[in-house]
Design an enzyme around this catalytic site. Structure first.
Site, PDB file in Angstrom:
ATOM      1  N   GLU A  72       0.816  -1.217   0.000  1.00 36.68           N
ATOM      2  CA  GLU A  72       0.000   0.000   0.000  1.00 36.68           C
ATOM      3  C   GLU A  72       0.852   1.270   0.000  1.00 36.68           C
ATOM      4  OE1 GLU A  72      -3.358   1.939   2.971  1.00 36.68           O
ATOM      5  OE2 GLU A  72      -3.028  -0.219   3.011  1.00 36.68           O
ATOM      6  N   ASP A  73       1.991   1.240   0.693  1.00 35.56           N
ATOM      7  CA  ASP A  73       2.751   2.470   0.942  1.00 35.56           C
ATOM      8  C   ASP A  73       4.150   2.529   0.338  1.00 35.56           C
ATOM      9  OD1 ASP A  73       0.608   3.320   2.486  1.00 35.56           O
ATOM     10  OD2 ASP A  73       1.473   2.610   4.362  1.00 35.56           O
TER      11      ASP A  73
END
Length: 182
Positions: A72-73
């Site tokens: 996600e990051d």
């Protein structure tokens, strides 16, 4: 040391080198990212992995906890996780990842990820996501008021009922943690 007490008694049950590799990946890919608290971002997945090791002492669960925010990051991909670790670790990380809904263009909530994992019967992912939320609640004071209310509401309305229905022993602790923030 990571997983101090559990490793002391159960180190022959897991591949410590693979867990160390997961730790290295978390540190490398989160790099210089900083949490709102000012701590290095990678401290969060390490704490979540320590919490997970107290409930699910399996290397795939511990590594998935270490990598739970990478897709996600960061630039790490699910296929790289599958290649470097295992299909099950990639599957858990995928289920923990808040994806963009193609219909709405909005990012899934943590509660939606939890609900999906619960519907799939993936209790390991439910536990990891719940422990991730518990750690986030413990650092909630660094968030703005609106974000705090949203997280506590979602925790009360989605996380608690799922933990209760699934009969996961975290329910009482989770409920107490939320109450302390209200």
């Amino acid at each position: 040391m990571l997983f101090r007490s559990a490793v002391k008694y159960k180190c022959d049950q897991v591949n410590l080198n693979l867990i160390k590799k997961g730790l290295s990946f978390a540190k490398y890919y989160h790099g210089s990212q900083i949490r709102k608290s000012g701590e290095p971002y990678y401290s969060h997945p390490i704490i979540v992995a320590e919490m997970v090791s107290d409930h699910i002492f399996r290397e795939h669960a511990i590594i998935a906890a270490l990598l739970h925010d990478t897709v996600e990051d960061t630039t790490l991909t699910l296929s790289e996780i599958e290649q470097e670790f295992s299909p099950r670790i990639a599957q858990i990380v995928d289920r923990l990842t808040r994806k963009i809904d193609p219909l709405t263009g909005k990012k899934m909530s943590a509660g939606e990820c939890l609900l999906k994992a619960f519907e799939l019967g993936d209790i390991e992912t439910v536990i990891i996501k719940s422990l991730d939320r518990l750690h986030n609640i413990s650092t909630i004071n660094f968030m703005n008021e609106e974000k705090r209310k949203k997280i506590l509401s979602e925790s009360t309305n989605i996380f608690l009922p799922i933990l209760s229905v699934a009969k996961i022993p975290l329910f009482d602790y989770f409920q107490k943690t939320i109450r302390n923030q209200l």
